[in-house]
Every structure is written in C-alpha cells, then in structure tokens.
Design a protein around this motif. Structure first.
Motif, mmCIF file in Angstrom:
data_model
loop_
_atom_site.group_PDB
_atom_site.id
_atom_site.type_symbol
_atom_site.label_atom_id
_atom_site.label_comp_id
_atom_site.label_asym_id
_atom_site.label_seq_id
_atom_site.Cartn_x
_atom_site.Cartn_y
_atom_site.Cartn_z
ATOM 1 N N PRO A 47 11.434 -2.182 1.087
ATOM 2 C CA PRO A 47 11.033 -2.517 -0.293
ATOM 3 C C PRO A 47 9.826 -1.765 -0.824
ATOM 4 C CG PRO A 47 10.483 -4.302 1.225
ATOM 5 C CD PRO A 47 11.333 -3.356 1.985
ATOM 6 N N ILE A 48 9.101 -1.050 0.040
ATOM 7 C CA ILE A 48 7.942 -0.269 -0.404
ATOM 8 C C ILE A 48 8.134 1.161 0.068
ATOM 9 C CG2 ILE A 48 5.434 -0.066 -0.449
ATOM 10 C CD1 ILE A 48 5.314 -2.952 0.654
ATOM 11 N N VAL A 49 8.016 2.127 -0.841
ATOM 12 C CA VAL A 49 8.166 3.544 -0.501
ATOM 13 C C VAL A 49 6.958 4.308 -1.048
ATOM 14 C CG1 VAL A 49 10.685 3.404 -0.499
ATOM 15 C CG2 VAL A 49 9.483 4.051 -2.604
ATOM 16 N N ASN A 50 6.913 5.602 -0.737
ATOM 17 C CA ASN A 50 5.903 6.518 -1.288
ATOM 18 C C ASN A 50 4.475 6.186 -0.864
ATOM 19 O OD1 ASN A 50 8.170 7.423 -2.661
ATOM 20 N ND2 ASN A 50 7.566 6.561 -4.626
ATOM 21 N N ILE A 51 4.299 5.519 0.266
ATOM 22 C CA ILE A 51 2.962 5.087 0.688
ATOM 23 C C ILE A 51 2.082 6.296 1.002
ATOM 24 C CG2 ILE A 51 1.730 4.066 2.650
ATOM 25 C CD1 ILE A 51 2.573 1.982 0.673
ATOM 26 N N GLY A 52 0.856 6.271 0.445
ATOM 27 C CA GLY A 52 -0.110 7.342 0.706
ATOM 28 C C GLY A 52 -1.333 7.184 -0.165
ATOM 29 N N HIS A 53 -2.161 8.227 -0.208
ATOM 30 C CA HIS A 53 -3.358 8.296 -1.050
ATOM 31 C C HIS A 53 -4.254 7.065 -0.819
ATOM 32 C CE1 HIS A 53 -5.165 10.351 -4.662
ATOM 33 N NE2 HIS A 53 -5.976 9.325 -4.437
ATOM 34 N N ALA A 54 -4.982 7.079 0.298
ATOM 35 C CA ALA A 54 -5.715 5.897 0.744
ATOM 36 C C ALA A 54 -7.225 6.040 0.572
ATOM 37 C CB ALA A 54 -5.390 5.616 2.210
ATOM 38 N N ASP A 55 -7.877 4.898 0.451
ATOM 39 C CA ASP A 55 -9.329 4.775 0.505
ATOM 40 C C ASP A 55 -9.627 3.547 1.352
ATOM 41 O OD1 ASP A 55 -11.977 5.383 0.032
ATOM 42 O OD2 ASP A 55 -11.975 4.802 -2.092
ATOM 43 N N ILE A 56 -10.789 3.507 2.002
ATOM 44 C CA ILE A 56 -11.080 2.419 2.931
ATOM 45 C C ILE A 56 -12.398 1.744 2.587
ATOM 46 C CG2 ILE A 56 -9.757 3.502 4.774
ATOM 47 C CD1 ILE A 56 -12.405 4.314 6.092
ATOM 48 N N VAL A 57 -12.546 0.507 3.070
ATOM 49 C CA VAL A 57 -13.764 -0.255 2.832
ATOM 50 C C VAL A 57 -13.972 -1.212 3.997
ATOM 51 C CG1 VAL A 57 -12.609 -2.123 1.544
ATOM 52 C CG2 VAL A 57 -15.024 -1.588 1.088
ATOM 53 N N GLU A 58 -15.245 -1.417 4.368
ATOM 54 C CA GLU A 58 -15.606 -2.415 5.372
ATOM 55 C C GLU A 58 -16.150 -3.633 4.653
ATOM 56 O OE1 GLU A 58 -18.311 -2.938 9.448
ATOM 57 O OE2 GLU A 58 -18.804 -1.364 7.992
ATOM 58 N N THR A 59 -15.665 -4.826 5.027
ATOM 59 C CA THR A 59 -16.144 -6.047 4.395
ATOM 60 C C THR A 59 -17.496 -6.442 4.979
ATOM 61 O OG1 THR A 59 -15.200 -7.639 5.959
ATOM 62 C CG2 THR A 59 -13.738 -6.793 4.220
ATOM 63 N N GLN A 60 -18.156 -7.357 4.313
ATOM 64 C CA GLN A 60 -19.426 -7.876 4.820
ATOM 65 C C GLN A 60 -19.249 -8.626 6.126
ATOM 66 O OE1 GLN A 60 -17.886 -8.734 1.996
ATOM 67 N NE2 GLN A 60 -18.238 -10.874 1.398
ATOM 68 N N LEU A 89 8.301 0.790 -12.213
ATOM 69 C CA LEU A 89 6.927 0.308 -12.239
ATOM 70 C C LEU A 89 5.919 1.392 -11.885
ATOM 71 C CD1 LEU A 89 7.529 -3.109 -10.442
ATOM 72 C CD2 LEU A 89 7.243 -2.722 -12.882
ATOM 73 N N GLY A 90 6.409 2.551 -11.509
ATOM 74 C CA GLY A 90 5.492 3.619 -11.124
ATOM 75 C C GLY A 90 4.907 3.376 -9.747
ATOM 76 N N ARG A 91 3.701 3.893 -9.548
ATOM 77 C CA ARG A 91 3.017 3.763 -8.260
ATOM 78 C C ARG A 91 1.935 2.706 -8.391
ATOM 79 N NH1 ARG A 91 0.832 9.392 -7.425
ATOM 80 N NH2 ARG A 91 0.439 9.084 -9.640
ATOM 81 N N GLU A 92 1.959 1.737 -7.484
ATOM 82 C CA GLU A 92 1.119 0.552 -7.574
ATOM 83 C C GLU A 92 0.067 0.553 -6.455
ATOM 84 O OE1 GLU A 92 3.979 -2.798 -9.091
ATOM 85 O OE2 GLU A 92 4.983 -1.740 -7.460
ATOM 86 N N SER A 93 -0.845 -0.419 -6.499
ATOM 87 C CA SER A 93 -1.940 -0.490 -5.529
ATOM 88 C C SER A 93 -1.656 -1.550 -4.475
ATOM 89 C CB SER A 93 -3.265 -0.795 -6.234
ATOM 90 O OG SER A 93 -3.681 0.306 -7.017
ATOM 91 N N PHE A 94 -1.718 -1.128 -3.205
ATOM 92 C CA PHE A 94 -1.416 -1.990 -2.070
ATOM 93 C C PHE A 94 -2.625 -2.099 -1.146
ATOM 94 C CE2 PHE A 94 2.619 -0.719 -3.706
ATOM 95 C CZ PHE A 94 3.525 -1.724 -3.381
ATOM 96 N N ASN A 142 -2.668 -1.690 10.456
ATOM 97 C CA ASN A 142 -1.801 -2.857 10.644
ATOM 98 C C ASN A 142 -1.283 -2.899 12.080
ATOM 99 O OD1 ASN A 142 -0.439 -5.204 10.088
ATOM 100 N ND2 ASN A 142 1.035 -4.275 8.674
ATOM 101 N N PRO A 143 -2.179 -3.140 13.052
ATOM 102 C CA PRO A 143 -1.828 -3.036 14.471
ATOM 103 C C PRO A 143 -0.544 -3.780 14.825
ATOM 104 C CG PRO A 143 -4.167 -3.431 14.231
ATOM 105 C CD PRO A 143 -3.572 -3.579 12.861
ATOM 106 N N GLY A 144 0.285 -3.129 15.622
ATOM 107 C CA GLY A 144 1.546 -3.699 16.058
ATOM 108 C C GLY A 144 2.689 -3.486 15.087
ATOM 109 N N LYS A 145 2.357 -3.037 13.894
ATOM 110 C CA LYS A 145 3.390 -2.831 12.872
ATOM 111 C C LYS A 145 3.298 -1.451 12.250
ATOM 112 C CE LYS A 145 3.486 -7.787 11.838
ATOM 113 N NZ LYS A 145 3.267 -8.830 10.807
ATOM 114 N N GLY A 146 2.097 -1.054 11.859
ATOM 115 C CA GLY A 146 1.883 0.297 11.378
ATOM 116 C C GLY A 146 2.400 0.588 9.986
ATOM 117 N N ILE A 147 2.725 -0.441 9.215
ATOM 118 C CA ILE A 147 3.276 -0.250 7.866
ATOM 119 C C ILE A 147 2.599 -1.219 6.902
ATOM 120 C CG2 ILE A 147 5.529 0.581 8.661
ATOM 121 C CD1 ILE A 147 6.622 -2.244 8.216
ATOM 122 N N VAL A 148 2.801 -0.985 5.621
ATOM 123 C CA VAL A 148 2.356 -1.906 4.580
ATOM 124 C C VAL A 148 3.455 -2.939 4.358
ATOM 125 C CG1 VAL A 148 1.603 -2.134 2.190
ATOM 126 C CG2 VAL A 148 1.005 -0.079 3.487
#
Length: 517
Positions: free
Chosen positions: A245-258, A279-284, A298-304
């Motif tokens: 159900p989700i394709v085209n995954i890429g273009h990432a940025d990362i953040v560490e929570t408090q 719907l175009g390309r959405e934010s995941f 996503n340890p053990g799965k490796g996907i969104v």
C-alpha cells in the motif's frame, strides 16, 4: 502498545524535513508551482501535526511567474541554530533553466521569515544546511561529478562552507559521495548529521518513483572520505512489489527526541485503483535505532508501515480543523493555495463579507499563468466536496466553478458557462465536454464525490436537491502516473473570462471538504 497511522501528513506534502527545538517539532515540505510556498507544521508528539503558516508567503520572497508545473520550490530543509530558524531550498526556474539555491531565516517558526539570501555558485538541487560543533556552517546539494557522469543521471553530493555574515559560500567545494547504488541514478536530497563524533550523510537514490531509496555513508572527517553502509539501502520499498500500500519511499530526514528515540520522516505514495497516485507524495514516519554505528530502520521489518508503535512522547492532539470554510475571516486559511504568485486584485474576502469573491481574469487554468483559482490538496482516497456559487455568465467567454486539477493539461472542470452547467475533461491538452445541462439561474450548488478512481459530479439550484451531471468519471487522469510531474491533485474554485475583458465575478459562500475514509 499505542500505535499511530501513516501518513502523518496526507496529500501532496512531499520531501519532508524536520527539526526539534526543545520539546517542539517542526516540519516543512515542497510546494513546486503553488503559492504560498513551503508550509510549516508543528507537533509535540511527531504524530499529530498542525500547520502554523508558510515560510514563503510574500511575493517578494517567491516569484513563480511563468514557472512550469512541477517546477518551482524543491525539497526544502529546516534547521534551528543559535536562536534562529533556517530554511534552505532550491528554486527550479524551468525544465532546462537554472536551479538557484537560497535560504531564509526567522526568529519564530510562524514567521515572518526574511526575504531570500541567494547563494552564488551553488549548483544542483535539494540544498541542505549543517551546523557543526565548532560553529562552522555548511551547505550540501547535488551536482554532476566534476570528472563527468559515468551513466545517465549520475550525480554526486558536494559540500561548501557558508559564511553567515556575508550570506555566501566560502572556501573550497568538496565532493563527498556519489552514492551506494552504482548505476541506480539520481543521487540527491543530502542531509548531514553528527552523531557520537561521526559525520553521517543520508541521501536519496533511484529517482522519486518506484525505485526510490534512502542510503547512508559516514566519515570521521566532515570532508570525507565517506564510507557507505554495507546494509544500503537502509530504506526502500522497491522490493515489495506494486501491491504494497505504500510505494516510492525515499527522501528522508531524521530527528532525535528528547527521550532519546530516533525517528525518520520520508516521502511515499499510496496508489489506488491500480498504480495511480492521485494524492501525490505524502509524509510518512518510521522509527530507527543505531547498531554498530549504523541506523537500522524499523528493526525486524525494515519498511514503512501503515500503522506502527507510537513515539515515546506524550500525546498532543490539536483542535480539529473545520471541514467547511465559510469564508468569514479576512484572511485565507493555511490550506488554500494559488497557482503561482498571485498577481492583481482578483480575489477578496471583504468585498462581500462571508463570501470568497473571485474575479474572472483573462488568464485560464489551461495555461502556465496565474489564473483566478484558489484550491486545496486532495488528502483522501474517498472524499466529498460541496460549494455554493453566486454567478451568472454575461457572455460566452465567462465561466466559473470547481476544478479538479493535476496540471494545466490534465483536469476536470465543473463549470457554469453561457446557459449551461457542464463537465469538461481535459487530457493531454485536449478537451471533451462529458455533459452539458441547460441552466440560467444566478446561484448554483456544486458537489463532487470520489470513491477511489470513480469521480461523481452533481449540481443543484437549491441546497441538497442534487442532479447528476456525470458519474464514474475516470480519476486516473489526475494521477502523476498519467499526467507526469511531482504534485498531487488539487481541488478548487476558479473564474475566467478566457482572454476577454471582464468585470464579472463569482462569489463562493462556502467550501466543504470531507474525507470519506
């Protein structure tokens, strides 16, 4: 365990970039030919987001005159440093024209943001900023390798120091990395980070379609050499096939929570009715951990996933937005956009309080111009739209109504023209009138309902007394797979005099958008 659902921001919100300031998170996305540019969202828990403004909300910041569809503002990056917010992005002038990079600053994320600081000799797209521990600041972007391209769309990531006083690049340009996936093409979207004393470079490879992916390299020195992870790509969906159900995954940025968790935002698409992404390309959002100095997504799965374990943050819901805009304010809501920079006083919320007035401009929605159009993104696979319009065409050239828009060559127009309500289908620049119904009233109600790729169009002369204009119109023409480009479907109100001089206008009493799924 409590869960959340993806996408975290639905509809055409591509190329997400994120930063944290204390316990607050801010996210921005691309906007291409639409104005205002670069919406900015705020969250406390990474799951619930509310828009707090646009970074580029003044014509002095963003001149989109003549910008083709799916050009304009690409892949912005947001960062916070020493009391200031920074947004850097690429302005793509045309298909073959210059790619110019600039940044703006603000003390408050809601704005106002500064006018652009244009960077000289700053090639490529997807520019990003990195603030190092020693106070130095760097810009990264992509370019053709100085030694030449070894295969089509072969690019490399380069870096150069930015002088915050002069607002210009200084010193040497460094070639950092040309990716992990040789011959997969289109190395872009670089973001630099420093974690536990190591420099990490996350990029996108494979283009923004089905082969899109996230790869990573690291170095002990900011200038390199950079070593790619043996686990590259660290995130992609190209191996999952077309039925995921989700394709085209890429273009990432990362953040560490408090709380010490690490999360990644990325773009993706949800095809439906086949391989079609209206719907175009959405934010995941997807979690990751560090193992042996490398991220494991996503340890053990490796996907969104469409549903995942929530971040370890206190849930913060924002008040829900109304589904109906009654145009009672003197300013437009953040959901509304123009096509290109608005020129001329063609719209008003004050000339008739409680209504949005659109004047019938000479410009049409079928040209690369700024038409009399105000619209919003389609954000659901199934949805319903209603509006009431006061308008009477005074000649054969004047028309007003609703438009479902992919670009100037792919659209549906439900419009009042001469003595008819008609539905026009425009595909690859060729128009077909699917239905025409005689009508001579001074007010008209419009409704569009979509269930998957089946779009249904209605009108009425009294509220809720709907007459069918056309049912089961093919929504696939509104997808990027058919129309091309990078944006999703927009739905909006418009008026035109089709090149003739006119003082006529259409008044819209309200606009209701309801997601049905």
């Amino acid at each position: 365990m409590p869960t959340f659902k993806n996408p975290i921001i639905s509809g055409c919100y591509a190329d997400p970039s994120i930063c944290r300031v204390g316990e607050d998170y801010y996210l921005i996305t691309s906007t291409f030919e639409y104005f205002p540019g670069v919406p900015i969202f705020h969250s406390k828990d990474l799951v619930h987001w509310r828009q707090i403004g646009h970074v580029l909300d003044r014509p002095s910041q963003l001149n989109l005159d003549g910008t083709p569809n799916s050009k304009g503002i690409y892949a912005a990056t947001i960062r916070y440093y020493n009391g200031l917010f920074y947004m850097i992005t690429t302005f793509v002038e045309s298909v073959t024209g210059a790619r110019r990079n600039f940044f703006v600053t603000a003390e408050n994320p809601e704005g106002p943001w500064s006018d652009p600081y244009w960077l000289d000799d700053c090639p490529g797209i997807d520019s990003s900023l990195f603030f190092d521990d020693d106070g130095k600041v760097y810009v990264t972007a992509n370019r053709r390798p100085p030694s030449g391209q070894q295969y089509p769309k072969h690019m490399e990531i380069w870096m150069q120091e930015l002088d915050l006083e002069t607002k210009q690049l200084v010193g040497e340009k460094y070639s950092l990395w040309d990716g992990a996936l040789k011959y997969i093409h289109a190395q872009e979207a670089p973001h630099l980070y420093k974690v536990n004393g190591m420099y990490y470079l996350i990029i996108a490879e494979g283009g923004t379609g089905f082969t899109h992916s996230v790869t990573i390299a690291r170095s002990e020195s900011i200038t390199g050499p950079y070593e790619g992870a043996k686990t590259n790509p660290i995130l992609t969906h190209r191996h999952l096939g077309g039925n995921y159900p989700i394709v085209n995954i890429g273009h990432a940025d990362i953040v560490e929570t408090q709380n010490g968790e690490w999360w990644m935002v990325c773009l993706g698409s949800r095809p439906y009715g086949g391989d079609f992404c209206n719907l175009g390309r959405e934010s995941f959002l997807v979690p990751f951990v560090w193992e042996n100095g490398w991220p494991v997504v996503n340890p053990g799965k490796g996907i969104v996933e469409m549903e995942g374990i929530r971040p370890n943050l206190e849930k913060k819901r924002w008040p829900s937005e109304p589904v109906c805009d009654h145009f009672d304010s003197e300013t437009l809501g953040f959901q509304w956009n123009f096509i290109r920079t608005p020129r001329g006083e063609f719209w008003s919320l004050t000339e008739r309080p409680g209504y949005l007035r659109l004047y019938a401009k000479r410009e049409t929605i079928t040209d690369v111009v700024n038409p009399s159009f105000i619209g919003r993104r389609q954000q659901h696979i199934d949805f319903s739209v209603r509006t009431k319009m006061d308008f009477r065409p005074e000649n054969k050239d004047e028309a007003a109504g609703l438009v479902l828009l992919q670009n100037q060559n792919f659209q549906y127009r439900l419009e009042y023209v001469e003595a008819n309500i008609q539905l026009v289908k425009r595909v690859d620049g060729i128009e077909e009138v699917l239905s025409s119904i005689p009508y001579e009233g001074e007010q008209v109600y419009y409704k569009v309902e979509a269930y998957g790729q089946s779009y249904n169009f209605y009108f009425a002369d009294h509220a809720e007394e709907w007459q069918i204009v056309y049912e089961h119109a093919d929504g696939r023409i509104l997808s990027t797979e058919v129309a091309g480009g990078f944006v999703g479907t927009y739905i909006g109100m418009y008026a035109t005099s089709n090149g003739s001089t006119s003082e006529n206008y259409a008044d819209f009493d309200y606009f209701e958008y309801v997601g049905l799924n």
